[in-house]
Design an enzyme around this catalytic site. Structure first.
Site: not given
Length: 219
Positions: A64-65
């Site tokens: 997840v960024s």
């Protein structure tokens, strides 16, 4: 494990930091970040790290960024209520939740990894998100049934701009996509579709997992 109150307090500090740095600039993005903190979209063992401004692992070897990266892409997108949005690369479901809070209508997000489709659906359900539709499929081909889109946001790096994504944009619509090498270096492009073709604005260097698919990288 930290309790919810402590997790949220740390998250609020992250949001304040992103505002102070000029990364979160709009009330809409700020509101979305405060409504759907990142810790709601990671596994329990990573919740205590969710406020740190770095990518985090999610199942199937994906990530997840980092919060700043998600905020940058949402600010470039300049989303408005009622817009028709496609996200390519659902991952944890976090970005789709943020988008849904801003556009206030149905959001379509496509993911090629079945395990992540289920992970995202669970996260979205737990977070109380009702207007995100997670689709299993090859996101490099877009999602024609709900086209044309005002904005398409791609959360994985492509070798080049996938033609189907341009085709599925409205005139005046935009595609936000990392384009570059297979791993760890791409440029974040804002591709606007005009009646005469496309206009490209480069927002600088980024690092995303590869976009796998017919119009992306091969496995």
């Amino acid at each position: 494990m930290m309790d919810e109150k402590e997790l949220y307090e740390k998250w609020m500090r992250t949001v304040e930091m992103l505002k102070a740095e000029g990364i979160i600039r709009s009330k809409e993005v700020e509101r979305a970040f405060l409504k759907y903190p990142r810790y709601l979209f990671v596994e329990d063992k990573y919740k205590k790290y969710a406020h740190i401004d770095e990518p985090l692992p999610i199942p199937a070897g994906q990530t997840v960024s980092a919060p700043h990266m998600v905020a940058i892409m949402l600010e470039i997108a300049n989303l408005k209520p009622g817009m028709n949005i496609l996200e390519v690369g659902t991952g944890s479901g976090w970005n789709a939740a943020l988008i849904s809070e801003i556009v206030k209508t149905d959001v379509y997000t496509i993911e090629r990894i079945p395990e992540l489709v289920e992970f995202a659906k669970r996260n979205l359900e737990r977070a109380g998100v009702k207007n995100v539709h997670v689709i299993l499929g090859d996101g490099s081909k877009g999602f024609p049934p709900k086209a044309p889109y005002d904005v398409i946001i791609v959360t994985a790096g492509a070798p080049k701009i996938p033609e189907p994504l341009i085709e599925q944009l409205k005139i005046g619509g935009k595609l936000i996509i990392p384009v570059g090498s297979y791993h760890l270096w791409q440029e974040l492009l804002e591709v606007r579709k005009t009646k005469d073709g496309i206009k490209i604005k480069n927002h600088g260097g980024v690092a995303f997992v590869p976009l796998i698919g017919e119009y992306g990288w091969k496995e």
